[in-house]
Write a protein that holds these residues in place. Structure first.
Motif, mmCIF file in Angstrom:
data_model
loop_
_atom_site.group_PDB
_atom_site.id
_atom_site.type_symbol
_atom_site.label_atom_id
_atom_site.label_comp_id
_atom_site.label_asym_id
_atom_site.label_seq_id
_atom_site.Cartn_x
_atom_site.Cartn_y
_atom_site.Cartn_z
ATOM 1 N N ALA A 9 -6.813 3.596 14.168
ATOM 2 C CA ALA A 9 -7.460 2.421 14.760
ATOM 3 C C ALA A 9 -8.412 1.750 13.774
ATOM 4 C CB ALA A 9 -8.198 2.810 16.028
ATOM 5 N N ASN A 10 -8.947 2.514 12.821
ATOM 6 C CA ASN A 10 -9.907 1.982 11.856
ATOM 7 C C ASN A 10 -9.255 1.445 10.574
ATOM 8 O OD1 ASN A 10 -12.134 2.482 13.507
ATOM 9 N ND2 ASN A 10 -12.296 4.586 12.785
ATOM 10 N N LEU A 11 -7.945 1.532 10.475
ATOM 11 C CA LEU A 11 -7.270 1.027 9.285
ATOM 12 C C LEU A 11 -7.338 -0.496 9.234
ATOM 13 C CD1 LEU A 11 -4.064 3.257 9.128
ATOM 14 C CD2 LEU A 11 -6.120 3.422 7.721
ATOM 15 N N THR A 12 -7.400 -1.037 8.024
ATOM 16 C CA THR A 12 -7.405 -2.490 7.818
ATOM 17 C C THR A 12 -6.260 -2.858 6.878
ATOM 18 O OG1 THR A 12 -8.796 -2.461 5.832
ATOM 19 C CG2 THR A 12 -9.936 -2.485 7.981
ATOM 20 N N ILE A 13 -6.111 -4.137 6.608
ATOM 21 C CA ILE A 13 -5.077 -4.622 5.684
ATOM 22 C C ILE A 13 -5.272 -4.020 4.291
ATOM 23 C CG2 ILE A 13 -6.357 -6.698 5.015
ATOM 24 C CD1 ILE A 13 -2.558 -6.605 5.514
ATOM 25 N N GLN A 14 -6.461 -3.533 3.993
ATOM 26 C CA GLN A 14 -6.728 -2.943 2.685
ATOM 27 C C GLN A 14 -6.123 -1.558 2.525
ATOM 28 O OE1 GLN A 14 -10.995 -3.166 2.394
ATOM 29 N NE2 GLN A 14 -10.911 -5.239 1.573
ATOM 30 N N SER A 15 -5.710 -0.940 3.612
ATOM 31 C CA SER A 15 -5.068 0.373 3.488
ATOM 32 C C SER A 15 -3.626 0.171 3.038
ATOM 33 C CB SER A 15 -5.120 1.139 4.805
ATOM 34 O OG SER A 15 -4.040 0.782 5.633
ATOM 35 N N ASP A 16 -3.157 1.055 2.212
ATOM 36 C CA ASP A 16 -1.803 0.971 1.668
ATOM 37 C C ASP A 16 -0.762 0.913 2.784
ATOM 38 O OD1 ASP A 16 -0.074 1.074 -0.719
ATOM 39 O OD2 ASP A 16 0.561 3.007 0.106
ATOM 40 N N PHE A 17 -0.917 1.747 3.784
ATOM 41 C CA PHE A 17 0.034 1.822 4.895
ATOM 42 C C PHE A 17 0.118 0.489 5.649
ATOM 43 C CE2 PHE A 17 0.761 2.632 9.441
ATOM 44 C CZ PHE A 17 2.037 3.177 9.388
ATOM 45 N N PHE A 19 -1.014 -2.515 4.694
ATOM 46 C CA PHE A 19 -0.590 -3.603 3.799
ATOM 47 C C PHE A 19 0.934 -3.662 3.709
ATOM 48 C CE2 PHE A 19 0.526 -5.080 -0.510
ATOM 49 C CZ PHE A 19 0.027 -6.373 -0.441
ATOM 50 N N LYS A 20 1.558 -2.518 3.494
ATOM 51 C CA LYS A 20 3.020 -2.494 3.365
ATOM 52 C C LYS A 20 3.705 -2.835 4.681
ATOM 53 C CE LYS A 20 3.145 0.341 -0.668
ATOM 54 N NZ LYS A 20 2.651 1.613 -1.059
ATOM 55 N N LYS A 21 3.147 -2.394 5.799
ATOM 56 C CA LYS A 21 3.720 -2.727 7.107
ATOM 57 C C LYS A 21 3.639 -4.233 7.362
ATOM 58 C CE LYS A 21 5.149 1.130 8.795
ATOM 59 N NZ LYS A 21 6.565 1.362 8.920
ATOM 60 N N VAL A 22 2.492 -4.824 7.084
ATOM 61 C CA VAL A 22 2.319 -6.265 7.311
ATOM 62 C C VAL A 22 3.205 -7.069 6.366
ATOM 63 C CG1 VAL A 22 0.664 -8.173 7.172
ATOM 64 C CG2 VAL A 22 0.007 -6.036 8.275
ATOM 65 N N MET A 23 3.223 -6.695 5.100
ATOM 66 C CA MET A 23 4.002 -7.448 4.120
ATOM 67 C C MET A 23 5.506 -7.228 4.287
ATOM 68 S SD MET A 23 2.090 -9.412 2.413
ATOM 69 C CE MET A 23 1.027 -9.607 3.821
ATOM 70 N N ARG A 60 0.914 3.958 -20.290
ATOM 71 C CA ARG A 60 0.478 4.078 -18.898
ATOM 72 C C ARG A 60 1.498 3.383 -18.006
ATOM 73 N NH1 ARG A 60 -5.456 3.000 -17.534
ATOM 74 N NH2 ARG A 60 -5.463 5.195 -17.071
ATOM 75 N N GLY A 61 2.033 4.121 -17.066
ATOM 76 C CA GLY A 61 2.969 3.561 -16.109
ATOM 77 C C GLY A 61 2.238 2.899 -14.957
ATOM 78 N N ILE A 62 2.981 2.151 -14.159
ATOM 79 C CA ILE A 62 2.399 1.485 -13.000
ATOM 80 C C ILE A 62 3.292 1.704 -11.788
ATOM 81 C CG2 ILE A 62 1.224 -0.277 -14.358
ATOM 82 C CD1 ILE A 62 3.457 -2.232 -13.546
ATOM 83 N N ARG A 63 2.707 1.564 -10.612
ATOM 84 C CA ARG A 63 3.486 1.601 -9.380
ATOM 85 C C ARG A 63 3.198 0.306 -8.637
ATOM 86 N NH1 ARG A 63 2.116 5.590 -4.824
ATOM 87 N NH2 ARG A 63 0.620 5.878 -6.423
ATOM 88 N N LEU A 64 4.222 -0.497 -8.459
ATOM 89 C CA LEU A 64 4.090 -1.773 -7.786
ATOM 90 C C LEU A 64 4.248 -1.583 -6.286
ATOM 91 C CD1 LEU A 64 6.399 -3.716 -10.259
ATOM 92 C CD2 LEU A 64 3.917 -3.611 -10.299
ATOM 93 N N ASP A 65 3.439 -2.288 -5.506
ATOM 94 C CA ASP A 65 3.485 -2.125 -4.053
ATOM 95 C C ASP A 65 4.752 -2.745 -3.459
ATOM 96 O OD1 ASP A 65 1.116 -0.748 -4.065
ATOM 97 O OD2 ASP A 65 -0.102 -2.438 -3.422
ATOM 98 N N ILE A 66 4.902 -4.052 -3.572
ATOM 99 C CA ILE A 66 6.054 -4.742 -2.987
ATOM 100 C C ILE A 66 6.508 -5.836 -3.942
ATOM 101 C CG2 ILE A 66 6.840 -6.230 -1.090
ATOM 102 C CD1 ILE A 66 4.909 -4.760 0.728
ATOM 103 N N ILE A 67 7.818 -5.921 -4.156
ATOM 104 C CA ILE A 67 8.387 -6.979 -4.984
ATOM 105 C C ILE A 67 9.371 -7.764 -4.138
ATOM 106 C CG2 ILE A 67 9.661 -7.550 -7.080
ATOM 107 C CD1 ILE A 67 8.876 -4.796 -8.153
ATOM 108 N N VAL A 68 9.178 -9.079 -4.094
ATOM 109 C CA VAL A 68 10.105 -9.954 -3.389
ATOM 110 C C VAL A 68 10.564 -11.039 -4.356
ATOM 111 C CG1 VAL A 68 9.089 -9.546 -1.118
ATOM 112 C CG2 VAL A 68 8.312 -11.488 -2.468
ATOM 113 N N ALA A 69 11.696 -11.649 -4.039
ATOM 114 C CA ALA A 69 12.212 -12.770 -4.819
ATOM 115 C C ALA A 69 12.513 -13.903 -3.851
ATOM 116 C CB ALA A 69 13.467 -12.377 -5.584
ATOM 117 N N ASP A 70 12.321 -15.132 -4.319
ATOM 118 C CA ASP A 70 12.637 -16.265 -3.466
ATOM 119 C C ASP A 70 14.047 -16.766 -3.756
ATOM 120 O OD1 ASP A 70 12.491 -17.839 -5.780
ATOM 121 O OD2 ASP A 70 10.565 -18.736 -5.247
ATOM 122 N N ASP A 71 14.414 -17.862 -3.117
ATOM 123 C CA ASP A 71 15.758 -18.421 -3.255
ATOM 124 C C ASP A 71 16.035 -18.941 -4.656
ATOM 125 O OD1 ASP A 71 13.688 -20.229 -2.141
ATOM 126 O OD2 ASP A 71 15.188 -21.766 -2.546
#
Length: 119
Positions: A9-17, A19-23, A60-71
């Motif tokens: 209940a206390n989670l916000t858009i800043q939480s990884d979970f 953020f990914k659900k909303v996006m 240094r490697g990276i982990r990207l959250d979400i990648i989308v492409a447009d038309d």
């Protein structure tokens, strides 16, 4: 069980979970990109979530959250950054350099071997 419900209940858009659900909601993600970038996007396609890029074993490697492409095959990397820490050696903020590094690794990943231009 109550502790878990309280934490959720206390989670916000800043939480990884969250953020990914909303996006992951196409309509919300597309609208956010259009509003932030002040552009119109006909459609988006989800390419990957939590993609790891490791250019070399010494880099240094990276982990990207979400990648989308447009038309138009423009790729967008969606990240939630809540802190902009300072480098203790230089007293400068690290987020601008981190953003450039992420973009560079994305560009490298998009370039096909032997290709002069992104696909």
């Amino acid at each position: 069980m109550q502790d878990l419900l309280t934490k959720f209940a206390n989670l916000t858009i800043q939480s990884d979970f969250i953020f990914k659900k909303v996006m992951s909601r196409k309509r919300i993600c597309k609208h956010l990109l259009e509003e932030l970038l002040q552009i119109e996007i006909a459609d988006i396609n989800y390419l990957e979530a939590e993609k790891t890029l490791e250019p070399e074993y010494t880099s240094r490697g990276i982990r990207l959250d979400i990648i989308v492409a447009d038309d138009k095959n423009t790729h967008y990397n969606l990240e939630m950054q809540v802190k902009n820490n300072k480098n203790p050696d230089t007293d400068t903020y690290v987020l601008p350099k981190r953003s450039r590094y992420y973009q560079a690794l994305l560009d490298i990943d998009l370039l096909q071997k032997g290709s002069r231009h992104p696909p």
